[in-house]
Scaffold this motif. Structure first.
Motif, short mmCIF file in Angstrom:
data_model
loop_
_atom_site.label_atom_id
_atom_site.label_comp_id
_atom_site.label_asym_id
_atom_site.label_seq_id
_atom_site.Cartn_x
_atom_site.Cartn_y
_atom_site.Cartn_z
N ASP A 258 0.95 -1.28 -0.08
CA ASP A 258 0.18 0.03 -0.06
C ASP A 258 1.08 1.36 -0.07
N HIS A 259 2.12 1.12 0.49
CA HIS A 259 2.84 2.37 0.62
C HIS A 259 4.01 2.52 -0.61
N GLY A 260 3.77 1.54 -1.53
CA GLY A 260 4.45 1.63 -2.78
C GLY A 260 5.78 0.71 -2.84
N LEU A 261 6.06 -0.12 -1.92
CA LEU A 261 7.24 -0.95 -1.69
C LEU A 261 6.94 -2.28 -2.88
N SER A 262 7.94 -2.89 -3.15
CA SER A 262 7.46 -3.89 -4.06
C SER A 262 7.36 -5.37 -3.30
N PRO A 263 6.73 -6.26 -3.68
CA PRO A 263 6.24 -7.53 -3.01
C PRO A 263 7.60 -8.24 -2.53
N THR A 264 8.91 -8.08 -3.35
CA THR A 264 10.15 -8.36 -2.87
C THR A 264 10.40 -8.05 -1.50
N VAL A 265 10.16 -6.84 -1.15
CA VAL A 265 10.56 -6.11 0.04
C VAL A 265 9.68 -6.86 1.23
N ALA A 266 8.57 -7.15 0.86
CA ALA A 266 7.61 -7.90 2.07
C ALA A 266 8.06 -9.38 2.00
N THR A 267 8.42 -10.15 0.92
CA THR A 267 9.03 -11.40 1.18
C THR A 267 10.37 -11.35 2.06
N THR A 268 11.20 -10.25 1.56
CA THR A 268 12.43 -10.42 2.32
C THR A 268 12.34 -10.01 3.68
N ALA A 269 11.14 -9.25 3.94
CA ALA A 269 10.96 -8.90 5.49
C ALA A 269 10.49 -9.99 6.32
N LEU A 270 9.62 -10.67 5.63
CA LEU A 270 9.01 -12.14 6.25
C LEU A 270 10.38 -13.06 6.45
N ALA A 271 11.13 -13.13 5.51
CA ALA A 271 12.28 -14.12 5.71
C ALA A 271 13.21 -13.50 6.76
N LEU A 272 13.45 -12.23 6.60
CA LEU A 272 14.36 -11.78 7.92
C LEU A 272 13.65 -12.09 9.31
N ILE A 273 12.55 -11.96 9.51
CA ILE A 273 11.94 -12.27 10.58
C ILE A 273 12.46 -13.69 10.91
N GLY A 274 12.07 -14.59 10.11
CA GLY A 274 12.27 -15.90 10.22
C GLY A 274 13.75 -16.20 10.57
#
Length: 413
Positions: A253-269
């Motif tokens: 919603d804030h204009g960041l790519s899906p790759t950022v979201a995927t990387t973020a969830l992976a970093l959490i893990g």
């Protein structure tokens, strides 16, 4: 004639080898938790293709967490009485059926029943409460917190591993086909369950007074520290499930790519591997209530900082790393405290009740995220609510008493 006895009054010889318990528990949690951690990646593909609102998807995931929590005490009760094998096997099959239903459902009702009810019940029988019961009964108290931390770290590694795998499957195979493939992966829990097959009466309990289930439940719910641990776990569920499910859409919603979201969830893990293991190790040396209070307070600080700074890929990655260290790090000290206070006979059941509080929080976190987004067009209210709840949880964990509860035990003449 009677004497007072504490649950941890005597050590025991393990019924299963330590390596066998840790390996099978870690692999089971890696699969069961790794699959579910990526569900947020399916929010937009499913809602866009089916023409459903985000609240529809959010409610199904919220119901999943609630069913997980409600079924947890019963799954734990069965595992405590009959062993974990059958519970794990049945849950793995139900998990696979639920994932297939999630993929094929064309109506909201079928989607909600498969994604919410079936998968939720399945998760109750193949995640932490069940394997922690086996660990508590087969690992000496001196190493119990460490063993729980190691298993939780495995679940975190599952998130790190499975999130990019899930994203790759969605992009290259299709969102429906990827869910069916993950259902097949869930069935691998069946052979692993045989590694946690216990004798009819585990060595941890042999020769000890057997406490009836009803008495154990009344004792726990009447104990103030148990109530406080449940309240803190409620906050944990609210925070992590809201972030895990809604952060990918928040970033997009804030204009960041899906790759950022995927990387973020992976970093959490990834960072959760270190955080949960460290929490388990520290639980052998420090008061568990202090560890829990620090985790909840630091979560609130991390969320506030994330909201106040400009939203960039770098800020997202730093936030994800910090939250990863704090993500499931509440699990080892909370469960180890329950075992320390009440003993191991009903560990899976009592862990299930504590986790029920976690899942009620999860239900509210994920559902309110979708509900308030649809009504306000923003996630801001839920973010700040997560901050306030973190402060609340940090405070209520401080009065917890971790010492073993003392109860009268009849002694033969």
């Amino acid at each position: 004639m009677s004497v007072t006895s504490s649950p941890a009054a005597a050590e025991h010889s393990p019924a299963l080898s330590l390596g066998q318990v840790l390996l099978c528990s870690a692999l089971i949690v890696t699969l069961s938790m790794g699959i579910r951690h990526g569900f947020g990646l399916w929010l937009q593909p499913i809602t866009m293709e089916r023409g459903w609102s985000r609240e529809t998807f959010s409610f199904a995931i919220a119901l999943q967490n609630l069913c997980w929590g409600l079924a947890g005490p019963f799954a734990g009760m069965l595992a405590d009485r009959s062993g974990a094998l059958r519970v794990l096997m049945g849950s793995a099959v139900l998990y696979a059926i639920g994932l297939a239903g999630m993929a094929l459902a064309s109506t909201v009702l079928v989607f909600t029943l498969s994604t919410g009810v079936l998968i939720g019940i399945a998760q109750a029988g193949c995640t932490y409460a069940i394997v922690y019961g086996v660990i508590a009964r087969n690992v000496p108290a001196a190493r119990r917190s460490w063993a729980m931390g190691l298993t939780a770290a495995a679940g975190s590694f599952g998130q790190f591993l499975m999130v990019p795998v899930s994203n790759w499957l969605i992009s290259n195979v299709g969102w429906q086909e990827s869910l069916v493939l993950l259902g097949g992966a869930a069935l691998l829990i069946v052979p692993l369950a045989f590694g946690l097959r216990e004798p009819a009466r585990p060595a941890a309990l042999a020769g000890h007074h057997s406490q009836p289930i009803g008495e154990a439940v009344r004792e726990a719910f009447g104990y103030r520290s148990f109530q406080l641990l449940m309240a803190g776990y409620f906050v944990c569920g609210f925070q992590v499930v809201f972030i895990g499910v809604h952060m990918p859409s928040y970033l997009k919603d804030h204009g960041l790519s899906p790759t950022v979201a995927t990387t973020a969830l992976a970093l959490i893990g990834l960072f959760n591997v270190f955080g949960t293991y460290a929490a388990g190790v520290l639980g052998q040396r420090l008061a568990k209530k202090h560890i829990l209070s620090a985790i909840y307070a630091l979560r609130s600080v991390a969320i506030v900082t994330f909201l106040l700074l400009p939203l960039t890929p770098t800020s997202v990655y730093v936030f994800s790393a910090v939250m990863g260290l704090l993500w499931l790090s509440t699990v080892p000290p909370t469960n180890a405290a329950v075992a320390q206070i009440f003993g191991v006979q009903h560990m899976s059941m009592l862990g299930g009740f504590v986790f029920l509080a976690h899942q009620i929080g999860s239900f509210l976190g994920v559902w309110l995220g979708g509900r308030l987004y649809d009504s306000t067009g923003s996630y801001d209210v839920v973010w700040w609510l997560a901050v306030a709840l973190g402060v609340f949880a940090a405070l209520i964990n401080l009065p917890v008493r971790e010492s073993a509860i003392r109860r009268p035990v009849p002694v033969a003449a």
